[in-house]
Design a protein around this motif. Structure first.
Motif, short mmCIF file in Angstrom:
data_model
loop_
_atom_site.label_atom_id
_atom_site.label_comp_id
_atom_site.label_asym_id
_atom_site.label_seq_id
_atom_site.Cartn_x
_atom_site.Cartn_y
_atom_site.Cartn_z
N ILE A 1 -27.67 -24.24 3.81
CA ILE A 1 -26.46 -23.50 3.45
C ILE A 1 -25.24 -24.15 4.08
O ILE A 1 -24.23 -24.40 3.40
CB ILE A 1 -26.59 -22.02 3.87
CG1 ILE A 1 -27.64 -21.31 2.99
CG2 ILE A 1 -25.25 -21.29 3.80
CD1 ILE A 1 -28.04 -19.93 3.47
N ILE A 2 -25.30 -24.44 5.37
CA ILE A 2 -24.16 -25.06 6.06
C ILE A 2 -23.84 -26.41 5.44
O ILE A 2 -22.67 -26.75 5.20
CB ILE A 2 -24.44 -25.22 7.58
CG1 ILE A 2 -24.59 -23.85 8.26
CG2 ILE A 2 -23.36 -26.05 8.25
CD1 ILE A 2 -23.34 -23.00 8.28
N ASN A 3 -24.86 -27.21 5.15
CA ASN A 3 -24.64 -28.52 4.55
C ASN A 3 -23.90 -28.40 3.22
O ASN A 3 -22.96 -29.14 2.95
CB ASN A 3 -25.99 -29.23 4.35
CG ASN A 3 -25.82 -30.64 3.82
OD1 ASN A 3 -24.93 -31.36 4.23
ND2 ASN A 3 -26.67 -31.01 2.90
N ASN A 4 -24.30 -27.45 2.39
CA ASN A 4 -23.66 -27.29 1.09
C ASN A 4 -22.26 -26.68 1.19
O ASN A 4 -21.36 -27.08 0.45
CB ASN A 4 -24.56 -26.49 0.15
CG ASN A 4 -25.67 -27.36 -0.38
OD1 ASN A 4 -25.44 -28.20 -1.22
ND2 ASN A 4 -26.86 -27.20 0.16
N THR B 1 -27.03 -15.23 -1.57
CA THR B 1 -27.74 -15.74 -2.74
C THR B 1 -28.75 -16.83 -2.36
O THR B 1 -29.80 -16.94 -2.97
CB THR B 1 -26.73 -16.31 -3.76
OG1 THR B 1 -25.80 -15.28 -4.10
CG2 THR B 1 -27.42 -16.81 -5.02
N HIS B 2 -28.41 -17.64 -1.34
CA HIS B 2 -29.23 -18.80 -1.00
C HIS B 2 -29.94 -18.69 0.34
O HIS B 2 -30.42 -19.69 0.87
CB HIS B 2 -28.35 -20.05 -1.02
CG HIS B 2 -27.79 -20.36 -2.36
ND1 HIS B 2 -26.55 -19.92 -2.76
CD2 HIS B 2 -28.31 -21.03 -3.41
CE1 HIS B 2 -26.32 -20.32 -3.99
NE2 HIS B 2 -27.36 -20.99 -4.42
N LYS B 3 -30.05 -17.49 0.89
CA LYS B 3 -30.59 -17.33 2.25
C LYS B 3 -32.00 -17.88 2.40
O LYS B 3 -32.38 -18.35 3.46
CB LYS B 3 -30.51 -15.89 2.71
CG LYS B 3 -31.38 -14.92 1.98
CD LYS B 3 -31.19 -13.51 2.50
CE LYS B 3 -32.02 -12.52 1.72
NZ LYS B 3 -31.75 -11.17 2.15
N VAL C 1 -18.04 -17.05 0.64
CA VAL C 1 -19.07 -17.78 1.39
C VAL C 1 -20.24 -16.86 1.72
O VAL C 1 -21.40 -17.25 1.58
CB VAL C 1 -18.47 -18.42 2.67
CG1 VAL C 1 -19.55 -18.95 3.58
CG2 VAL C 1 -17.49 -19.52 2.29
N LEU C 2 -19.95 -15.64 2.13
CA LEU C 2 -21.03 -14.71 2.46
C LEU C 2 -21.87 -14.35 1.23
O LEU C 2 -23.09 -14.20 1.33
CB LEU C 2 -20.47 -13.45 3.13
CG LEU C 2 -19.91 -13.67 4.54
CD1 LEU C 2 -19.27 -12.40 5.07
CD2 LEU C 2 -20.98 -14.19 5.48
N ASP D 1 -28.40 -10.80 10.18
CA ASP D 1 -28.18 -9.39 9.84
C ASP D 1 -28.83 -9.02 8.52
O ASP D 1 -29.25 -7.89 8.31
CB ASP D 1 -26.68 -9.07 9.77
CG ASP D 1 -26.01 -9.13 11.14
OD1 ASP D 1 -26.74 -9.17 12.16
OD2 ASP D 1 -24.76 -9.17 11.18
N GLY D 2 -28.90 -10.00 7.61
CA GLY D 2 -29.44 -9.74 6.28
C GLY D 2 -30.95 -9.74 6.23
O GLY D 2 -31.55 -9.33 5.25
N GLU D 3 -31.60 -10.22 7.27
CA GLU D 3 -33.07 -10.30 7.25
C GLU D 3 -33.72 -8.99 7.62
O GLU D 3 -33.24 -8.13 8.23
CB GLU D 3 -33.54 -11.40 8.21
CG GLU D 3 -33.13 -12.77 7.71
CD GLU D 3 -33.59 -13.88 8.66
OE1 GLU D 3 -33.58 -15.02 8.20
OE2 GLU D 3 -33.92 -13.60 9.82
#
Length: 180
Positions: free
Chosen positions: A154-157, A145-147, A139-140, A178-180
């Motif tokens: 993302i949550i919807n998918n 990949t889709h951020k 999931v992470l 954290d990734g931003e």
């Protein structure tokens, strides 16, 4: 006829096309389910599905029409979606999966979306997997990949495959921050 698995949509039970098709294949081995494209334009397709008995006689049929790009699935798969809808109508007209309605779950969901312009309503699914620590790595990776598409997308998918609890939503949100 044995009872087919159904889903609840707005308080009424509907049978999905895959259930109707499975029942047909298991119980009518000498019959055929065929499809014919009646019209295809740049923007739409019209398909008729027919059930043909072991003597070559059409015993039921159903038609469906889809517009290319009219909703998410039809952006890439409007032909396939239309064929599935036509199958569902033909199988329903043949008498499979019509305990409560000739319409299939897929057809009802599509009608709701098209009438309201709203987001597709959630169908209760028994097959959703629990999101746990083992699956979280996958999931992470998906999140990374889709951020750019944002948390809601993302949550919807992810919710289409997993039961996403508030705990996991918060974890996903944290990993995005954290990734931003």
């Amino acid at each position: 006829m044995s009872k087919l698995k159904s889903v609840n949509i707005k308080g009424k039970q509907y049978v999905e096309v895959n259930e109707r098709l499975r029942y047909f294949r298991e119980n009518y081995k000498d019959f055929a389910l065929t499809t014919e494209v009646l019209e295809k334009t740049e923007k739409s397709i019209l398909i008729r599905a027919s059930i043909i008995n072991d003597k070559g006689v059409v015993v039921a049929s159903g038609m469906a029409e889809e517009e290319k790009g009219s909703r998410f699935i039809n952006k890439t798969s409007y032909v396939e979606n239309c064929e599935t809808s036509a199958w569902g109508r033909a199988l329903g007209n043949f008498g499979i999966g019509i305990d409560t309605s000739v319409a299939s779950a897929n057809e009802v969901n599509n009608a709701i979306v098209n009438q309201s312009g709203a987001v597709k309503p959630k169908v209760e699914k028994e097959a959703l997997m629990e999101l746990n620590d083992e699956k979280m790595l996958d999931v992470l990776k998906y999140v990374a990949t889709h951020k750019a598409k944002g948390l809601e997308w993302i949550i919807n998918n992810i919710s289409k495959k997993y039961k996403v609890t508030t705990k996991w939503k918060n974890q996903i949100k944290k990993s995005l921050q954290d990734g931003e």
